[in-house]
Motif scaffolding. Structure first.
Motif, mmCIF file in Angstrom:
data_model
loop_
_atom_site.group_PDB
_atom_site.id
_atom_site.type_symbol
_atom_site.label_atom_id
_atom_site.label_comp_id
_atom_site.label_asym_id
_atom_site.label_seq_id
_atom_site.Cartn_x
_atom_site.Cartn_y
_atom_site.Cartn_z
ATOM 1 N N GLY A 39 -52.671 25.069 14.911
ATOM 2 C CA GLY A 39 -53.118 23.748 14.468
ATOM 3 C C GLY A 39 -52.287 23.217 13.312
ATOM 4 N N ALA A 40 -51.918 24.086 12.395
ATOM 5 C CA ALA A 40 -51.079 23.677 11.263
ATOM 6 C C ALA A 40 -49.677 23.304 11.731
ATOM 7 C CB ALA A 40 -51.019 24.786 10.219
ATOM 8 N N ILE A 41 -49.185 24.008 12.737
ATOM 9 C CA ILE A 41 -47.879 23.661 13.300
ATOM 10 C C ILE A 41 -47.941 22.266 13.906
ATOM 11 C CG2 ILE A 41 -46.192 24.232 15.103
ATOM 12 C CD1 ILE A 41 -47.001 27.213 14.654
ATOM 13 N N THR A 42 -48.996 22.000 14.661
ATOM 14 C CA THR A 42 -49.173 20.676 15.268
ATOM 15 C C THR A 42 -49.224 19.599 14.195
ATOM 16 O OG1 THR A 42 -50.348 21.637 17.155
ATOM 17 C CG2 THR A 42 -50.654 19.270 16.766
ATOM 18 N N GLN A 43 -49.973 19.837 13.124
ATOM 19 C CA GLN A 43 -50.046 18.859 12.033
ATOM 20 C C GLN A 43 -48.697 18.662 11.368
ATOM 21 O OE1 GLN A 43 -53.147 20.489 9.564
ATOM 22 N NE2 GLN A 43 -54.713 19.160 10.494
ATOM 23 N N ALA A 44 -47.952 19.723 11.173
ATOM 24 C CA ALA A 44 -46.649 19.629 10.511
ATOM 25 C C ALA A 44 -45.653 18.831 11.356
ATOM 26 C CB ALA A 44 -46.098 21.021 10.223
ATOM 27 N N LEU A 45 -45.768 18.928 12.667
ATOM 28 C CA LEU A 45 -44.836 18.206 13.540
ATOM 29 C C LEU A 45 -45.179 16.732 13.663
ATOM 30 C CD1 LEU A 45 -44.293 20.821 16.376
ATOM 31 C CD2 LEU A 45 -42.826 20.322 14.423
ATOM 32 N N GLU A 46 -46.430 16.387 13.438
ATOM 33 C CA GLU A 46 -46.933 15.007 13.399
ATOM 34 C C GLU A 46 -46.809 14.227 14.699
ATOM 35 O OE1 GLU A 46 -45.004 13.098 10.115
ATOM 36 O OE2 GLU A 46 -46.106 14.254 8.626
ATOM 37 N N THR A 47 -45.688 14.319 15.397
ATOM 38 C CA THR A 47 -45.492 13.477 16.578
ATOM 39 C C THR A 47 -45.833 14.172 17.889
ATOM 40 O OG1 THR A 47 -43.176 14.138 16.715
ATOM 41 C CG2 THR A 47 -43.667 12.132 15.468
ATOM 42 N N ALA A 48 -46.205 15.443 17.848
ATOM 43 C CA ALA A 48 -46.492 16.185 19.078
ATOM 44 C C ALA A 48 -47.988 16.466 19.189
ATOM 45 C CB ALA A 48 -45.708 17.495 19.095
ATOM 46 N N SER A 49 -48.518 16.346 20.399
ATOM 47 C CA SER A 49 -49.928 16.650 20.634
ATOM 48 C C SER A 49 -50.119 18.163 20.703
ATOM 49 C CB SER A 49 -50.374 16.011 21.952
ATOM 50 O OG SER A 49 -49.702 16.631 23.041
ATOM 51 N N ALA A 50 -51.357 18.594 20.521
ATOM 52 C CA ALA A 50 -51.673 20.022 20.570
ATOM 53 C C ALA A 50 -51.259 20.663 21.900
ATOM 54 C CB ALA A 50 -53.154 20.257 20.274
#
Length: 126
Positions: free
Chosen positions: A36-47
């Motif tokens: 989840g933190a990786i997804t947040q860090a990437l900002e433009t990619a969905s889970a």
């Protein structure tokens, strides 16, 4: 490292999101980061897209996952990444470059955890 394994690894990181994930996981070190933190860090990619890319990187042997409670934590496999860089540098200067040899030796010791490294000498590779 075998050429086939190197090709698979390079193919895995030859995509923008996967390359960003690898760089992020290298930055955070051996402790890794929750999906989840990786997804947040990437900002433009969905889970779901991040999950797809994480699976691709894991299948290529560049990252690993572990469960901690309800989270899945992903970490870079530093020896695999080191092997990949060493694969590129192995024949540097026809295998006679002290700088490359020292770099390859350092890569082989990389665990993803901070280490004390002696100040490098100033060496020029010809």
């Amino acid at each position: 490292m075998e050429e086939k394994r190197a090709l698979d690894a390079f193919a895995a990181i030859a995509q923008e999101t996967r390359l960003r994930i690898i760089r992020l996981l290298v930055t955070v070190g051996a402790d890794g980061m929750a999906a989840g933190a990786i997804t947040q860090a990437l900002e433009t990619a969905s889970a779901p897209r991040v999950s797809f890319h994480l699976n691709h990187l894991e299948h290529a042997g560049l990252i690993e996952s572990r469960r901690e409670g309800r989270s899945i934590i992903y970490s870079a496999i530093f020896p695999a990444l080191s092997d990949l860089v060493a694969f590129l540098m192995r024949d540097c200067c026809s295998g006679h470059c002290e700088v490359c040899d020292r770099a390859i030796d350092l890569f082989a010791k990389c665990t993803g955890r901070p280490q004390k490294v002696a100040e490098p000498k100033s060496i020029v590779c010809e």
